[in-house]
Scaffold this active site. Structure first.
Site, PDB file in Angstrom:
ATOM      1  N   LYS A   1      -4.891   5.976  14.782  1.00  0.00           N
ATOM      2  CA  LYS A   1      -4.827   5.191  13.462  1.00  0.00           C
ATOM      3  C   LYS A   1      -6.193   5.078  12.847  1.00  0.00           C
ATOM      4  O   LYS A   1      -7.023   6.026  13.446  1.00  0.00           O
ATOM      5  CB  LYS A   1      -4.343   3.802  13.469  1.00  0.00           C
ATOM      6  CG  LYS A   1      -2.882   3.895  13.892  1.00  0.00           C
ATOM      7  CD  LYS A   1      -1.887   4.317  12.618  1.00  0.00           C
ATOM      8  CE  LYS A   1      -0.442   4.326  12.946  1.00  0.00           C
ATOM      9  NZ  LYS A   1       0.392   4.878  11.987  1.00  0.00           N
TER      10      LYS A   1
ATOM     11  N   LYS B   1       0.840  -1.071   0.011  1.00  0.00           N
ATOM     12  CA  LYS B   1       0.103   0.043   0.042  1.00  0.00           C
ATOM     13  C   LYS B   1       0.712   1.348  -0.020  1.00  0.00           C
ATOM     14  O   LYS B   1       0.870   2.227  -0.705  1.00  0.00           O
ATOM     15  CB  LYS B   1      -0.856   0.011   1.190  1.00  0.00           C
ATOM     16  CG  LYS B   1      -1.825   0.945   1.516  1.00  0.00           C
ATOM     17  CD  LYS B   1      -3.266   0.741   2.102  1.00  0.00           C
ATOM     18  CE  LYS B   1      -2.778   0.873   3.845  1.00  0.00           C
ATOM     19  NZ  LYS B   1      -2.639   2.153   4.271  1.00  0.00           N
ATOM     20  N   SER B   2       1.894   1.265   1.008  1.00  0.00           N
ATOM     21  CA  SER B   2       2.755   2.549   1.214  1.00  0.00           C
ATOM     22  C   SER B   2       3.491   2.744  -0.317  1.00  0.00           C
ATOM     23  O   SER B   2       3.293   3.929  -0.702  1.00  0.00           O
ATOM     24  CB  SER B   2       4.012   2.284   2.034  1.00  0.00           C
ATOM     25  OG  SER B   2       3.084   2.189   3.250  1.00  0.00           O
TER      26      SER B   2
ATOM     27  N   ARG C   1      -7.598  -3.234   9.484  1.00  0.00           N
ATOM     28  CA  ARG C   1      -6.644  -3.889  10.013  1.00  0.00           C
ATOM     29  C   ARG C   1      -7.414  -4.787  11.213  1.00  0.00           C
ATOM     30  O   ARG C   1      -6.713  -5.689  11.960  1.00  0.00           O
ATOM     31  CB  ARG C   1      -5.346  -3.204  10.639  1.00  0.00           C
ATOM     32  CG  ARG C   1      -4.631  -2.409   9.386  1.00  0.00           C
ATOM     33  CD  ARG C   1      -3.132  -2.513   9.538  1.00  0.00           C
ATOM     34  NE  ARG C   1      -2.510  -1.757   8.236  1.00  0.00           N
ATOM     35  CZ  ARG C   1      -2.508  -2.406   7.096  1.00  0.00           C
ATOM     36  NH1 ARG C   1      -2.741  -3.879   7.011  1.00  0.00           N
ATOM     37  NH2 ARG C   1      -2.013  -1.602   6.108  1.00  0.00           N
TER      38      ARG C   1
ATOM     39  N   GLN D   1       4.565   9.353   7.148  1.00  0.00           N
ATOM     40  CA  GLN D   1       3.584  10.259   6.698  1.00  0.00           C
ATOM     41  C   GLN D   1       4.043  11.734   6.760  1.00  0.00           C
ATOM     42  O   GLN D   1       4.065  12.559   5.891  1.00  0.00           O
ATOM     43  CB  GLN D   1       2.315   9.934   6.890  1.00  0.00           C
ATOM     44  CG  GLN D   1       1.711   8.600   6.750  1.00  0.00           C
ATOM     45  CD  GLN D   1       0.331   8.413   7.305  1.00  0.00           C
ATOM     46  OE1 GLN D   1      -0.318   9.119   8.029  1.00  0.00           O
ATOM     47  NE2 GLN D   1      -0.356   7.402   6.873  1.00  0.00           N
TER      48      GLN D   1
ATOM     49  N   ASP E   1       1.662  -1.097  11.899  1.00  0.00           N
ATOM     50  CA  ASP E   1       0.255  -1.507  11.541  1.00  0.00           C
ATOM     51  C   ASP E   1       0.063  -3.146  11.745  1.00  0.00           C
ATOM     52  O   ASP E   1      -1.126  -3.715  11.466  1.00  0.00           O
ATOM     53  CB  ASP E   1       0.163  -1.320   9.712  1.00  0.00           C
ATOM     54  CG  ASP E   1       0.382   0.016   9.390  1.00  0.00           C
ATOM     55  OD1 ASP E   1      -0.032   1.123  10.452  1.00  0.00           O
ATOM     56  OD2 ASP E   1       0.625   0.417   8.359  1.00  0.00           O
TER      57      ASP E   1
ATOM     58  N   ARG F   1       3.173   5.860  -3.425  1.00  0.00           N
ATOM     59  CA  ARG F   1       4.193   6.782  -3.643  1.00  0.00           C
ATOM     60  C   ARG F   1       4.571   6.753  -5.177  1.00  0.00           C
ATOM     61  O   ARG F   1       4.837   7.491  -5.668  1.00  0.00           O
ATOM     62  CB  ARG F   1       5.521   6.371  -2.779  1.00  0.00           C
ATOM     63  CG  ARG F   1       5.295   6.918  -1.408  1.00  0.00           C
ATOM     64  CD  ARG F   1       6.292   5.968  -0.440  1.00  0.00           C
ATOM     65  NE  ARG F   1       6.256   6.754   0.751  1.00  0.00           N
ATOM     66  CZ  ARG F   1       5.361   6.357   1.936  1.00  0.00           C
ATOM     67  NH1 ARG F   1       4.108   5.984   1.617  1.00  0.00           N
ATOM     68  NH2 ARG F   1       5.385   7.000   3.057  1.00  0.00           N
TER      69      ARG F   1
HETATM   70  C1  S3P Z   1       2.324   4.780   6.295  1.00  0.00           C
HETATM   71  C2  S3P Z   1       2.894   5.216   7.356  1.00  0.00           C
HETATM   72  C3  S3P Z   1       2.521   4.706   8.542  1.00  0.00           C
HETATM   73  C4  S3P Z   1       1.504   3.543   8.584  1.00  0.00           C
HETATM   74  C5  S3P Z   1       0.420   3.781   7.457  1.00  0.00           C
HETATM   75  C6  S3P Z   1       1.163   3.968   6.114  1.00  0.00           C
HETATM   76  C7  S3P Z   1       2.969   5.357   4.906  1.00  0.00           C
HETATM   77  O1  S3P Z   1       1.799   5.842   9.385  1.00  0.00           O
HETATM   78  O2  S3P Z   1       0.690   3.314   9.641  1.00  0.00           O
HETATM   79  O3  S3P Z   1      -0.298   2.749   7.287  1.00  0.00           O
HETATM   80  O4  S3P Z   1       2.627   4.942   3.809  1.00  0.00           O
HETATM   81  O5  S3P Z   1       3.682   6.499   5.063  1.00  0.00           O
HETATM   82  P1  S3P Z   1       2.910   6.770  10.129  1.00  0.00           P
HETATM   83  O6  S3P Z   1       3.658   7.248   9.167  1.00  0.00           O
HETATM   84  O7  S3P Z   1       1.956   7.819  10.601  1.00  0.00           O
HETATM   85  O8  S3P Z   1       3.203   5.960  11.442  1.00  0.00           O
END
Ligand code: S3P
Length: 469
Positions: A383, A48-49, A429, A200, A356, A53
């Site tokens: 979250k 997902k991350s 989740r 993030q 997560d 991006r």
């Molecule tokens: C993510 C960062 C995490 C994670 C989220 C996805 C990202 O959050 O919990 O599901 O893609 O950068 P935080 O950066 O706020 O911890």
């Protein structure tokens, strides 16, 4: 003033009416029964991350970016939709899931059809926060809003550093949350120490820094996921990364510095590995269900994300890593067998690498012998839901002794779990974690709003069924 409120409401209503074709969380409950064994193999959907991006940097770069194994979940489709609204043409190849081409227009090439533009991030905190950094230096005004969950999550953590850079960013209800109004303006670089290790926040500041005057540095108290750093390197503009030390030589922060970029250039292709956060449910399920052996293919093995493997092994999990590959983002297959687990302590710098996965780790802890203590994880409260509260409620209902704390939980493992009615709080989740618990509980378990798995793993229940659930 009155006119301004009307305009605001119309824009936000416009944003919220956007449909990406996959609405999150249809209000359906689902009943799951225990299983005798899980066997077989599965391929994990894209990370997902990294998928977010890939769209973001593909849009901000010159040239076409061909993405394979993109995660077609509600969150990532929300990011795609935002960039479509910003004038980016994204072509989906419907003959192969997860295949698409982003026709990037360059770092200064976002052109919405009108300004202000209204964007809807659905349930995605990642979209809302990183987009804020991307929108701050633009030549137009944007509004960004999400669903009820996103609009309750703290945005000051990005608003404050962006304002320090000169951004004009306002919480429209004056509560430090979205909806946000972002009036594009020139920015200057800063050095910012974040209180929380958050990828993030780091990514929002770095993205703003690409178009700022002077260098921009983010210093984190622990290393958060580094997909933005890796992606920037792939797009020809690697940040410089250093661990800082105090006079005694102790770790004093993780520093990431980006210089302003004239332009980003597409590497041409991005292959998204499988999401280790999605694999975590099957790692846990295979460990917990008797007589199980599951081969989980193509799991992203980025070392800023692999805390789940380190903790699972510390708890006694039988995991073999096979077929390792070392592209921009490393990946491997994982063979997981039924294991007898014991409690552990999870704290400190490992927390951002498994943040997560803590809900599903809590399920493993409930089934393990002995006590598991989770500390330094206050982030769980902000979250998609308050995950400390959600796990405490659900696990207590299933017969586990769990004590919530300010920054984590204490779980007394080993008591048999029994089926229960579980509130998911529309948090994907939480829904997937309790699906795993249901496989080893006595009797049936019902999850409300089980469709929320669409947020990160639309084929979750199908994949679970394939293994025999
Ligand atoms: C993510 C960062 C995490 C994670 C989220 C996805 C990202 O959050 O919990 O599901 O893609 O950068 P935080 O950066 O706020 O911890």
């Amino acid at each position: 003033m009155h006119r301004q409120i009307l305009i605001k409401d119309a824009l936000l209503a416009d944003a919220a009416s956007i449909s990406t074709g996959k609405e999150a969380a249809p209000a359906k409950s689902l009943t799951l029964s225990p299983v005798r064994s899980l066997r077989g193999e599965l391929s994990i959907p894209g990370d997902k991350s990294i998928s977010h991006r890939a769209i973001m940097f593909g849009s901000l770069a010159k040239g076409d970016t061909h993405i394979t194994h993109f995660l077609e979940s509600a969150d990532c489709l929300a990011t795609m939709d935002c960039f479509s609204r910003l004038g980016i043409f994204i072509e989906r190849d419907f003959s192969e899931p997860g295949k698409l081409t982003v026709h990037g227009t360059g770092l200064h090439g976002l052109y919405p059809s009108h300004s202000p533009v209204a964007l809807y991030s659905q349930n995605s905190g990642t979209t809302t926060r990183i987009m804020s950094g991307i929108l701050a230096p633009q030549h137009f005004t944007s509004y960004i809003t999400g669903d009820d969950s996103v609009n309750r999550r703290p945005m000051k953590r990005v608003m404050e550093p962006l304002r320090e850079m000169g951004a004009d960013i306002v919480s429209m209800n004056d509560d430090g949350c979205a909806p946000l109004k972002i009036t594009g303006t020139p920015l200057h670089g800063i050095t910012f120490r974040t209180k929380v290790a958050s990828a993030q926040v780091k990514s929002a500041i770095l993205c703003a820094g690409l178009s700022a005057e002077g260098d921009t540095t983010v210093i984190e108290p622990a290393v958060s996921r580094d997909h933005t750093e890796k992606m920037l390197a792939a797009f020809g503009h690697a940040p410089s990364v250093t661990d800082l030390a105090d006079e005694a030589g102790h770790f004093a922060g993780h520093s990431v510095c980006v210089s302003p970029a004239d332009e980003l250039y597409s590497p041409g292709e991005i292959i998204v590995p499988g999401d280790i956060s999605s694999a975590a449910y099957f790692i846990a399920a295979a460990c917990l269900v008797p007589n199980s052996e599951v081969l989980i293919r193509n799991v992203g093995m980025n070392e800023t994300r692999d805390g789940i493997l380190r903790v699972a092994r510390a708890m006694g999990a039988d995991i073999t890593v096979l077929n390792e590959s070392h592209a921009a983002e490393p990946a491997a297959d994982l063979l997981v067998k039924t294991s007898s687990l014991h409690g552990t302590v999870i704290e400190g710098s490992i927390i951002p690498t498994l943040i997560d996965e803590i809900p599903v780790i809590a399920i493993m802890a409930a089934a393990a012998e002995g006590t598991t203590i989770i500390r330094d994880a206050a982030e769980l409260k902000v979250k998609e839901s308050d995950r400390i509260a959600a796990m405490t409620e659900g696990l207590s209902a299933m017969g586990c002794r769990i004590t919530p704390t300010d920054d984590g939980m204490i779980i007394e493992g080993g008591a048999p779990l029994h089926g229960a009615h579980i509130r998911t709080f529309r948090d994907h989740r939480i829904a997937m974690s309790f699906s795993v618990a249901s496989l080893i509980a006595e009797g049936d378990t019902t999850l409300d709003n089980a469709g929320c798995v669409d947020i990160s793993y639309p084929s979750f229940f199908e994949d679970l069924r394939k293994l025999g659930a």
